[in-house]
Design an enzyme around this catalytic site. Structure first.
Site: not given
Length: 307
Positions: A103-105, A132, A136, A176
């Site tokens: 994820s770009s998180c 989160y 990841k 989202h």
């Protein structure tokens, strides 16, 4: 190929299964009632019995800012357990290829945009989804370490930007940003509301890619796995402000009212745009324009299966 897909009932998994290429392969996609990925022993038994050629890991606990702030323990522990159990069982059962979705998180909150793959772990994470993101990152690093120890095991990670599309979640507690915008504007239109509230100033920038495009990238990765970089972003290479997303969605939906801004609400990172340099060199680009993707997603929302 025999492909084991996790998260086959989620938005990414369903779009992966709907892709035309899916018809050419034997896909195993048990739901959580058939296989609880949080149960390490069950995952090991299942993989040993099914012996897939490749694993595509798209499962996880997902949600927007509200959900992440409300349940940080679950977002950390569930995603960490699921990923760890799957990756370690895959190695133990001799599965040599695994495509993990990150994820770009995972990128630091203050990293320069566009976000290059090398920037992971080079700064503080965004607090609103830190749990989160940590899960990841840990799973992606586990994949990297396994390949480092034994190159016969090619465990690679694809990092998508924000995703929207068919099979998205539209409920306020789990949506989202973009599906939340679609729901809010539809309700405002049908309810005759003159104004819709936007969190923050609306100047934060976001990159949302249509889920069908991510599925296309995933299938190319599966079928050309050897050439896939070990860690690669999947995105558009451009972004829009939150205000622009509201304006574009309003045109699609037919909402003609105005907007207000609540400056007390959290907005997350001011910009989150992934670099597509690596994916461009690999030869892949997203194909769906934003307005067209929103049209498809709104049509799906109106049919109501996941509202």
């Amino acid at each position: 190929m025999r492909i084991f897909l996790t998260g086959g009932r989620g938005m990414v998994g369903r779009n992966f299964l709907e892709h035309p290429t899916a018809r050419s392969h034997d896909i195993l996609a048990p739901d959580s009632t058939e296989l609880d990925l949080r149960d390490a022993a069950a995952v090991h038994r299942w993989l040993a019995a099914k012996a897939p050629d490749i694993i595509v890991h798209a499962a996880g606990k997902v949600g927007g800012i509200q959900a992440n702030l409300r349940e940080p323990v679950a977002f950390l522990v569930d995603n960490l357990d699921i990923g760890r159990n799957l990756v370690l069982a895959a190695r133990a059962c001799g599965v040599k290829a695994l495509l993990n979705l990150g994820s770009s998180c995972m990128y630091p909150r203050d990293a320069a945009n566009p976000l290059c793959e090398e920037r992971i772990l080079h700064g503080e994470l965004e607090p609103t989804n830190e749990g989160y993101a940590l899960a990841k990152i840990a799973v992606a690093k586990l994949c990297e370490y396994i390949t480092r120890e034994n190159a016969e095991y090619q465990y690679k990670t694809l990092i998508p930007c924000n995703i929207y599309g068919r099979h998205d979640k539209f409920a306020p507690a789990s949506a989202h940003m973009l599906p939340s915008i679609i729901r809010k504007l539809h309700e405002a239109k049908t309810g005759g509301l003159e104004q819709v509230e936007i969190w923050g100033s609306g100047e934060a920038r976001r990159e949302f890619m249509y889920a069908g495009d991510l599925a296309d990238c995933m299938w190319r990765a599966v079928e050309q796995f050897e050439s896939l970089p070990p860690l690669m972003n999947a995105g558009l290479g451009r972004d829009w402000t939150v205000n622009e997303y509201y304006a574009i969605a309003a045109r699609v939906i037919g909402y003609s009212g105005g907007f207000t801004h609540d400056l007390t609400k959290p907005v997350g990172m001011l910009q989150k745009l992934v670099s597509i340099e690596r994916s461009s060199r690999w030869g892949w680009h997203a194909a769906t324009p934003l307005e067209k993707g929103i049209e498809i997603t709104y049509d799906y929302y109106l049919k109501g299966p996941d509202r």
